[in-house]
Design a protein around this motif. Sequence first.
Motif, short mmCIF file in Angstrom:
data_model
loop_
_atom_site.label_atom_id
_atom_site.label_comp_id
_atom_site.label_asym_id
_atom_site.label_seq_id
_atom_site.Cartn_x
_atom_site.Cartn_y
_atom_site.Cartn_z
N LEU A 238 0.85 -1.19 0.00
CA LEU A 238 0.00 0.00 0.00
C LEU A 238 0.89 1.24 0.00
O LEU A 238 1.73 1.40 0.88
N GLN A 239 0.69 2.10 -1.00
CA GLN A 239 1.48 3.32 -1.12
C GLN A 239 0.55 4.52 -0.98
O GLN A 239 -0.28 4.77 -1.85
N GLY A 240 0.70 5.26 0.13
CA GLY A 240 -0.18 6.42 0.32
C GLY A 240 0.43 7.55 1.11
O GLY A 240 -0.25 8.51 1.44
N HIS A 241 1.74 7.44 1.45
CA HIS A 241 2.41 8.48 2.23
C HIS A 241 3.63 9.01 1.49
O HIS A 241 4.25 8.31 0.70
N ASN A 242 3.98 10.27 1.77
CA ASN A 242 5.15 10.91 1.18
C ASN A 242 6.33 10.95 2.15
O ASN A 242 7.36 11.56 1.85
N ASP A 243 6.17 10.35 3.32
CA ASP A 243 7.24 10.27 4.31
C ASP A 243 7.02 8.98 5.09
O ASP A 243 6.08 8.23 4.82
N LYS A 244 7.87 8.73 6.08
CA LYS A 244 7.79 7.44 6.77
C LYS A 244 6.46 7.27 7.49
O LYS A 244 5.89 8.21 8.05
N VAL A 245 5.96 6.05 7.44
CA VAL A 245 4.74 5.68 8.16
C VAL A 245 5.10 5.55 9.63
O VAL A 245 6.02 4.83 10.00
N GLN A 246 4.36 6.25 10.50
CA GLN A 246 4.72 6.29 11.92
C GLN A 246 3.87 5.37 12.79
O GLN A 246 4.34 4.84 13.79
N SER A 247 2.59 5.21 12.43
CA SER A 247 1.70 4.45 13.30
C SER A 247 0.53 3.90 12.50
O SER A 247 0.11 4.49 11.50
N LEU A 248 0.01 2.74 12.96
CA LEU A 248 -1.10 2.08 12.30
C LEU A 248 -2.16 1.69 13.31
O LEU A 248 -1.85 1.37 14.46
N SER A 249 -3.42 1.71 12.88
CA SER A 249 -4.52 1.22 13.71
C SER A 249 -5.55 0.61 12.78
O SER A 249 -5.68 1.02 11.62
N TYR A 250 -6.30 -0.38 13.30
CA TYR A 250 -7.24 -1.10 12.45
C TYR A 250 -8.63 -1.10 13.06
O TYR A 250 -8.80 -1.39 14.26
N ALA A 251 -9.62 -0.72 12.26
CA ALA A 251 -11.03 -0.74 12.68
C ALA A 251 -11.63 -2.07 12.22
O ALA A 251 -11.97 -2.24 11.05
N HIS A 252 -11.73 -3.03 13.16
CA HIS A 252 -12.14 -4.39 12.80
C HIS A 252 -13.57 -4.43 12.24
O HIS A 252 -13.86 -5.18 11.30
N HIS A 253 -14.47 -3.60 12.82
CA HIS A 253 -15.89 -3.70 12.44
C HIS A 253 -16.14 -3.22 11.03
O HIS A 253 -17.11 -3.62 10.39
N THR A 254 -15.28 -2.34 10.50
CA THR A 254 -15.47 -1.83 9.14
C THR A 254 -14.37 -2.28 8.19
O THR A 254 -14.42 -1.95 7.00
N ARG A 255 -13.38 -3.01 8.72
CA ARG A 255 -12.23 -3.45 7.93
C ARG A 255 -11.57 -2.28 7.23
O ARG A 255 -11.35 -2.28 6.01
N GLN A 256 -11.23 -1.28 8.03
CA GLN A 256 -10.51 -0.11 7.52
C GLN A 256 -9.22 0.05 8.31
O GLN A 256 -9.21 -0.02 9.54
N LEU A 257 -8.15 0.28 7.58
CA LEU A 257 -6.85 0.52 8.18
C LEU A 257 -6.58 2.02 8.21
O LEU A 257 -6.80 2.72 7.22
#
Length: 400
Positions: A238-257
């Motif tokens: 997945l490519q969507g940032h112009n700098d380093k990715v710092q943190s991730l979280s996942y919404a299980h009920h909607t399957r969204q990252l």
Amino acid sequence: MAAETQPKALTRKPLLLNKVEGSQDVVNMAAIVPKEDGVISVSEDRTVRVWLKRDSGQYWPSIYHAMPSPCSCMSFNPETRRLSIGLDNGTISEFILSEDYNKMTLVKSYQAHQSRVIMILFVLEMEWVLSTGQDKHFTWHCSESGQRLGGYRTNAGACGLQFDVETRHVFVGDHSGQVTILKLEQESCSLVTTFKGHTGGVTALCWDPIQRVLFSGSSDHSIIMWDIGGRKGTAIELQGHNDKVQSLSYAHHTRQLISCGADGGIVVWNMDVERQETPEWLDSDSCQKCDQPFFWNFKQMWDSKKIGLRQHHCRKCGKAVCGKCSSKRSSIPLMGFEFEVRVCDSCHESITDEERAPTATFHDSKHNIVHVHFDATRGWLLTSGTDKVIKLWDMTPVVS
């Protein structure tokens, strides 16, 4: 495989609910207090603070506690109100917060690492405290006795740490770009496997125990989705940032990252779509479209009396192509490329408008994010930044 052009953000935006200001240095980590209008934060200024929302609408510290060393990370368990804090000197200190969040009581401290603690996870089911440090060690302790149960030396300092309760597998991502999977027993661990797909260090991990998918963010600006469950071995970029990715979280009920980066971007990815793996880049001494030699192919240059060309790769088919045969750019969202990337001319013609439809929304937080916490029950997102500010966002217009 760097991004080249940023797409336009979609119209739905997070709503900024509040700013929490007052820290004297970088807020390394913070968490929303469930069922309360409150935030817990740990900072480089050595303070642990619990911020509660007052009648004025502003957040003020109900707890202000100074630690002996800068606070690098934390883990809060709402059920037990246990707060585990990692320090720059390698110590982990555990506190119990009072029911009204006006007092914190020290339970125990133990020397978990020889240098800065980078990540902590408290596992209530096992009464374990998992941690990684700059000393290149992953360790786990018994939270009841404080006893060290075991450890494992990693390739480099680890910024990513996740745990699967069902299988007792721990995932450790380190600065070398490698993710290590370990199987934990009560007082021993065994190496299950390692995998590497990033060209930069792993900066964040996020685990979905339902779909059995691991997400890794990196300083190479990318995120990789590792399918450890159903389709073993599948890795989707997945490519969507112009700098380093710092943190991730996942919404299980909607399957969204939700991914946040040093570019200030908040990206919400729809993971409830059938995504495709990016192809391996093919090796060739000449363009696989027009057969023109590349600049290192001296024999073909001499035989054909032609000047060698620079090699490129089509992001859709992976073929080695020259600049003339890959003059077009396109987004390929189902392959993770939300930005426009290089594709060969024939692949460009085959991509339909439907295939170019975005699968992510892009938002500007207006600060360099170092950590994110998502409260799925309320749809609130917390971001903390190098600007010493904590921001609270209502994500319900986006994560729904």
